[in-house]
Design an enzyme around this catalytic site. Structure first.
Site, PDB file in Angstrom:
ATOM      1  N   ASP A 158      50.448  39.301  41.549  1.00  0.00           N
ATOM      2  CA  ASP A 158      50.636  40.610  40.933  1.00  0.00           C
ATOM      3  C   ASP A 158      50.884  41.774  41.900  1.00  0.00           C
ATOM      4  O   ASP A 158      51.828  42.517  41.738  1.00  0.00           O
ATOM      5  CB  ASP A 158      49.409  40.964  40.080  1.00  0.00           C
ATOM      6  CG  ASP A 158      49.133  39.935  38.982  1.00  0.00           C
ATOM      7  OD1 ASP A 158      49.776  38.873  38.958  1.00  0.00           O
ATOM      8  OD2 ASP A 158      48.259  40.208  38.143  1.00  0.00           O
ATOM      9  N   ARG A 191      41.023  44.676  42.755  1.00  0.00           N
ATOM     10  CA  ARG A 191      42.080  44.580  41.746  1.00  0.00           C
ATOM     11  C   ARG A 191      43.266  45.475  42.124  1.00  0.00           C
ATOM     12  O   ARG A 191      43.151  46.317  43.012  1.00  0.00           O
ATOM     13  CB  ARG A 191      41.524  45.014  40.377  1.00  0.00           C
ATOM     14  CG  ARG A 191      40.403  44.157  39.831  1.00  0.00           C
ATOM     15  CD  ARG A 191      40.875  42.798  39.343  1.00  0.00           C
ATOM     16  NE  ARG A 191      41.905  42.891  38.310  1.00  0.00           N
ATOM     17  CZ  ARG A 191      42.574  41.850  37.819  1.00  0.00           C
ATOM     18  NH1 ARG A 191      42.317  40.628  38.251  1.00  0.00           N
ATOM     19  NH2 ARG A 191      43.484  42.014  36.899  1.00  0.00           N
ATOM     20  N   GLU A 391      37.467  33.205  42.329  1.00  0.00           N
ATOM     21  CA  GLU A 391      38.906  33.350  42.067  1.00  0.00           C
ATOM     22  C   GLU A 391      39.695  33.358  43.380  1.00  0.00           C
ATOM     23  O   GLU A 391      40.747  32.742  43.485  1.00  0.00           O
ATOM     24  CB  GLU A 391      39.131  34.662  41.297  1.00  0.00           C
ATOM     25  CG  GLU A 391      40.583  34.890  40.877  1.00  0.00           C
ATOM     26  CD  GLU A 391      40.758  36.173  40.056  1.00  0.00           C
ATOM     27  OE1 GLU A 391      39.785  36.938  39.917  1.00  0.00           O
ATOM     28  OE2 GLU A 391      41.874  36.384  39.550  1.00  0.00           O
TER      29      GLU A 391
END
Ligand code: DGY
Length: 423
Positions: A158, A191, A391
């Site tokens: 991303d 993030r 993750e």
């Protein structure tokens, strides 16, 4: 509980009845490449369940052949943007973009564990796998045969710096107000930034307005970037699909795939940049401006996994990889730590991803780079053993980050990183 048992337990707990979520809360639906990797983990103890995972993914195939990046079998207020925002999908509500096509890669590995048991299951999904690959060739093909992405989420990476310049040009003035949910589950420092999120949502809105016409989005949309990650994964997936075409006895499909594979070296060469990294690397290119992203990301190191034959460039790539690893305590960071944009805990701007390590190491081993391949495997083992099934991992400190009890990290453990997977 030993780590193998813990990994199996994670897969079982993330099982929502024939399909698996990446992790509870943060990602409460079926994500495409997560699901395919998860099949590798199930295959170590329940082959039937591994095939079921791949079959459930195939159920979401669009009429045009695309396998979407998320399947929404239900809504969940804990996730944004959910099905009411995407407004896409056919048999199953879905997102309107795709993800790296690892399903054929996983299907071949699952099939080869027991070809007799696997053949009828493979026959059940083969035509939809082939349709998806044909869709890539039609609607995601760059000028030299590279694979392009129309949204950073399509790449699976991303917030990689590969997209920075192209994202800067995405207009956000008309964006409606929205509330992020991801940062309610995970520290915002791990993030993407809010400026990036605005652009992700603006691209989504553009695609929705275009009625999710995937060819038009690639040709006219605000974002089209040739991606080394997607390009190399697709080349590898085509090789595996070719083997599967032979297994099911589909000579016509095998010939079509072989013809597409003729472009592999040209596509890769178009991404090569002499000046990137210590000795050159494969880099993304903005297809709207022609500009290259000067960033050495772990996607470049999937060139071996693609099975390229360009020995001089692969030698230079190995030198660049060596230089990257010199700056990291653990292999393989998603961005070269020498890059000023490197952030060791922020998603795809530095952290290590076990699935990427799995692909890089398999490619290196197949190309005879056994010492490097072994290093990547041992590092992955140590990271998971000390930080858990996270993750992603900080390449400097080795700490875990992002979501916990993660399906694909558990799957990579069972299939490859665990000592029990050796030999
Ligand atoms: C997310 O929700 O952050 C995903 O990466 C989108 O696919």
């Amino acid at each position: 509980m030993d780590l193998d048992a813990k990994a199996r337990d994670i897969l079982r707990r993330n099982d929502r009845g024939g399909h698996t979520v990446p992790t509870a809360s943060l990602y409460p639906f079926q994500w495409n490449w997560d699901s395919a990797f998860t099949a590798l983990g199930f295959a170590t103890f329940d082959l039937d369940r591994a095939w079921r995972e791949l079959e459930s993914l195939a159920e979401g195939t669009w009429d045009n052949g695309m396998w979407p990046h998320i399947l929404f079998r239900h809504d969940d207020p804990d996730y944004f943007p959910g099905p009411s925002v995407w407004r896409a999908g056919a048999a199953i509500p879905s997102s309107g973009i795709t993800q790296p096509p690892v399903a054929a890669i996983a299907a071949r590995r699952v099939f080869e564990r027991d070809p007799a048991l696997g053949l009828p299951r493979l026959r059940g999904i083969f035509a939809r796998l082939a349709a998806w690959h044909a869709w890539f060739h039609r609607d995601r093909r760059g000028p030299s045969g590279e694979t392009l992405v129309t949204h950073p989420w399509e790449s699976g990476r991303d917030n990689a710096p590969d997209w920075d310049a192209a994202l800067d040009r995405v207009p956000v003035e008309k964006l409606a107000a929205y509330v992020r949910r991801d940062t309610a589950h995970v520290d915002a420092q791990m993030r993407p930034t809010s400026a990036e999120y605005d652009r992700y949502l603006a691209l989504l809105a553009w695609g929705r307005t275009a009625g999710w016409d995937t060819g038009r989005i690639a040709a006219e949309g605000p974002f089209a970037v040739a991606d080394p990650g997607m390009t190399f994964v697709l080349i590898r997936a085509e090789r595996d699909l070719l083997a599967l075409a032979e297994a099911v006895g589909d000579a016509r499909e095998a010939a079509r795939i072989a013809a597409r594979l003729d472009e592999a070296e040209t596509a890769a060469a178009a991404l090569w940049v002499d000046e990137a990294g210590a000795a050159g690397a494969y880099c993304a290119r903005d297809l709207r401006t022609g500009r290259r992203a000067m960033a050495v990301t772990s996607a470049a190191f999937l060139a071996w996994f693609a099975g390229l034959a360009d020995a001089p460039r692969l030698q230079r790539l190995a030198d660049t990889l060596g230089h990257v690893l010199d700056a990291a305590a653990h292999a393989v960071p998603s961005l070269d730590p020498h890059d000023p944009r490197f952030e060791p805990k922020r998603y795809w701007r530095g952290p290590i991803w076990a699935i990427v390590n799995w692909m890089i190491a398999h490619g290196l081993a197949e190309a005879g780079q056994t010492a490097l391949a072994a290093r990547v495997r041992i590092d992955t083992r140590r990271l998971i053993a000390s930080a858990g099934f996270r993750e992603y991992f900080d390449p400097l400190s080795g700490e875990g980050a992002g979501g916990r009890a993660f399906s694909w990290t558990a799957a990579v453990w069972l299939d490859w990183a665990s000592p029990s997977a050796e030999g």
